[in-house]
Write a protein that holds these residues in place. Sequence first.
Motif, PDB file in Angstrom:
ATOM      1  N   SER A 286      41.750  46.070  48.404  1.00 25.16           N
ATOM      2  CA  SER A 286      41.665  44.724  49.155  1.00 25.16           C
ATOM      3  C   SER A 286      43.254  44.302  49.448  1.00 25.16           C
ATOM      4  N   MET A 287      43.948  44.613  48.362  1.00 26.31           N
ATOM      5  CA  MET A 287      45.500  44.256  48.390  1.00 26.31           C
ATOM      6  C   MET A 287      46.010  44.910  49.552  1.00 26.31           C
ATOM      7  N   GLU A 288      45.788  46.119  49.684  1.00 25.90           N
ATOM      8  CA  GLU A 288      46.427  47.191  50.573  1.00 25.90           C
ATOM      9  C   GLU A 288      46.264  46.501  52.055  1.00 25.90           C
ATOM     10  N   ALA A 289      44.756  46.232  52.179  1.00 29.16           N
ATOM     11  CA  ALA A 289      44.300  45.648  53.547  1.00 29.16           C
ATOM     12  C   ALA A 289      44.999  44.299  53.460  1.00 29.16           C
ATOM     13  N   PHE A 290      45.091  43.566  52.807  1.00 34.01           N
ATOM     14  CA  PHE A 290      45.878  42.344  52.714  1.00 34.01           C
ATOM     15  C   PHE A 290      47.165  42.388  53.183  1.00 34.01           C
ATOM     16  N   SER A 291      48.081  43.292  52.500  1.00 32.87           N
ATOM     17  CA  SER A 291      49.194  43.534  52.685  1.00 32.87           C
ATOM     18  C   SER A 291      49.660  43.815  54.288  1.00 32.87           C
ATOM     19  N   ARG A 292      48.782  44.645  54.644  1.00 36.17           N
ATOM     20  CA  ARG A 292      49.084  45.164  56.070  1.00 36.17           C
ATOM     21  C   ARG A 292      48.817  44.296  57.020  1.00 36.17           C
ATOM     22  N   GLU A 293      47.806  43.242  56.877  1.00 35.59           N
ATOM     23  CA  GLU A 293      47.267  42.282  57.730  1.00 35.59           C
ATOM     24  C   GLU A 293      48.442  41.106  57.651  1.00 35.59           C
ATOM     25  N   TRP A 294      48.960  40.897  56.486  1.00 41.27           N
ATOM     26  CA  TRP A 294      49.943  39.957  56.221  1.00 41.27           C
ATOM     27  C   TRP A 294      51.329  40.253  56.338  1.00 41.27           C
ATOM     28  N   THR A 295      51.739  41.500  56.811  1.00 43.42           N
ATOM     29  CA  THR A 295      53.052  41.914  56.765  1.00 43.42           C
ATOM     30  C   THR A 295      53.939  41.249  57.260  1.00 43.42           C
ATOM     31  N   HIS A 296      53.886  40.289  58.185  1.00 44.43           N
ATOM     32  CA  HIS A 296      54.884  39.547  58.854  1.00 44.43           C
ATOM     33  C   HIS A 296      55.435  38.507  57.576  1.00 44.43           C
ATOM     34  N   PHE A 297      54.346  38.071  56.596  1.00 49.51           N
ATOM     35  CA  PHE A 297      54.864  37.335  55.480  1.00 49.51           C
ATOM     36  C   PHE A 297      55.240  37.784  54.117  1.00 49.51           C
ATOM     37  N   VAL A 298      54.480  38.979  53.882  1.00 51.59           N
ATOM     38  CA  VAL A 298      54.379  39.477  52.481  1.00 51.59           C
ATOM     39  C   VAL A 298      55.265  40.795  52.497  1.00 51.59           C
ATOM     40  N   GLU A 299      56.401  40.764  51.883  1.00 51.29           N
ATOM     41  CA  GLU A 299      57.209  41.846  51.556  1.00 51.29           C
ATOM     42  C   GLU A 299      56.751  42.853  50.647  1.00 51.29           C
ATOM     43  N   ASN A 300      56.378  42.471  49.599  1.00 46.37           N
ATOM     44  CA  ASN A 300      55.597  43.434  48.630  1.00 46.37           C
ATOM     45  C   ASN A 300      54.767  42.737  47.664  1.00 46.37           C
ATOM     46  N   TYR A 301      54.014  43.344  46.866  1.00 41.59           N
ATOM     47  CA  TYR A 301      53.059  42.968  46.047  1.00 41.59           C
ATOM     48  C   TYR A 301      53.047  43.735  44.767  1.00 41.59           C
ATOM     49  N   SER A 302      52.583  43.292  43.518  1.00 39.58           N
ATOM     50  CA  SER A 302      52.114  44.109  42.379  1.00 39.58           C
ATOM     51  C   SER A 302      50.749  43.315  41.753  1.00 39.58           C
ATOM     52  N   VAL A 303      50.227  43.994  41.307  1.00 35.45           N
ATOM     53  CA  VAL A 303      48.881  43.726  40.588  1.00 35.45           C
ATOM     54  C   VAL A 303      48.929  44.223  38.979  1.00 35.45           C
ATOM     55  N   ASN A 304      48.676  43.193  38.183  1.00 32.28           N
ATOM     56  CA  ASN A 304      48.836  43.429  36.699  1.00 32.28           C
ATOM     57  C   ASN A 304      47.649  42.959  36.022  1.00 32.28           C
ATOM     58  N   GLU A 305      47.438  43.896  34.837  1.00 36.10           N
ATOM     59  CA  GLU A 305      46.234  43.502  33.864  1.00 36.10           C
ATOM     60  C   GLU A 305      46.736  42.565  33.099  1.00 36.10           C
ATOM     61  N   THR A 306      45.691  41.775  32.311  1.00 37.22           N
ATOM     62  CA  THR A 306      46.192  40.651  31.420  1.00 37.22           C
ATOM     63  C   THR A 306      46.982  41.333  30.318  1.00 37.22           C
ATOM     64  N   THR A 307      48.103  40.523  29.852  1.00 37.46           N
ATOM     65  CA  THR A 307      48.917  40.912  29.149  1.00 37.46           C
ATOM     66  C   THR A 307      48.379  40.168  27.632  1.00 37.46           C
ATOM     67  N   LEU A 308      49.227  40.904  26.599  1.00 39.43           N
ATOM     68  CA  LEU A 308      48.657  40.050  25.190  1.00 39.43           C
ATOM     69  C   LEU A 308      49.474  38.427  25.151  1.00 39.43           C
ATOM     70  N   GLU A 309      50.201  38.467  25.973  1.00 41.71           N
ATOM     71  CA  GLU A 309      50.913  36.821  25.903  1.00 41.71           C
ATOM     72  C   GLU A 309      49.804  36.165  26.533  1.00 41.71           C
ATOM     73  N   ASP A 310      49.083  36.624  27.765  1.00 43.39           N
ATOM     74  CA  ASP A 310      47.973  35.697  28.387  1.00 43.39           C
ATOM     75  C   ASP A 310      46.935  35.523  27.234  1.00 43.39           C
ATOM     76  N   ILE A 311      46.639  36.312  26.508  1.00 45.61           N
ATOM     77  CA  ILE A 311      45.446  36.203  25.531  1.00 45.61           C
ATOM     78  C   ILE A 311      46.006  34.990  24.405  1.00 45.61           C
ATOM     79  N   PHE A 312      47.085  35.510  23.805  1.00 45.58           N
ATOM     80  CA  PHE A 312      47.779  34.708  23.026  1.00 45.58           C
ATOM     81  C   PHE A 312      47.847  32.928  23.402  1.00 45.58           C
TER      82      PHE A 312
END
Length: 141
Positions: A92-118
């Motif tokens: 989904s993010m690759e498709a989004f990135s291709r479709e919105w290439t005129h606005f989006v330079e790059n992206y990252s996807v990250n799992e929940t961190t321990l800090e988020d849980i705390f």
Amino acid sequence: MDECEQLCNRLAIMTGGKFKCSGYVPDLKKRFGTGFTIKLKLKSEEDYVVNDVTEALCKIFDDCQLRENHAGMVTYFIKTIDDLKWSEVFTSMEAFSREWTHFVENYSVNETTLEDIFLKFENSQRRASAQQLRHSNEIEP
């Protein structure tokens, strides 16, 4: 919390002087993690760009919340359901990135961190304390 994740194989989280959970880091993330984050580097900091990108992401991911917007970097929290697969997220993010290439330079996807849980446990503790304080103020004349 990053150091804990790197140095410890078991971990316990306390808030308000009480243990909230303990276990292996991956198990804690699986049990108490409620989603993932997406960070986007935008080509423009203008409000309409952020609004358009946010609207488009909310169409892809049902429970999408803009958490941070600073200097062209936007962070979204995506609350997940159990059956969402990482492969689907990246597709989904690759498709989004291709479709919105005129606005989006790059992206990252990250799992929940321990800090988020705390922080989840800490916020829950704060809400409970505030509710208890309100209740005690209502009872006393």
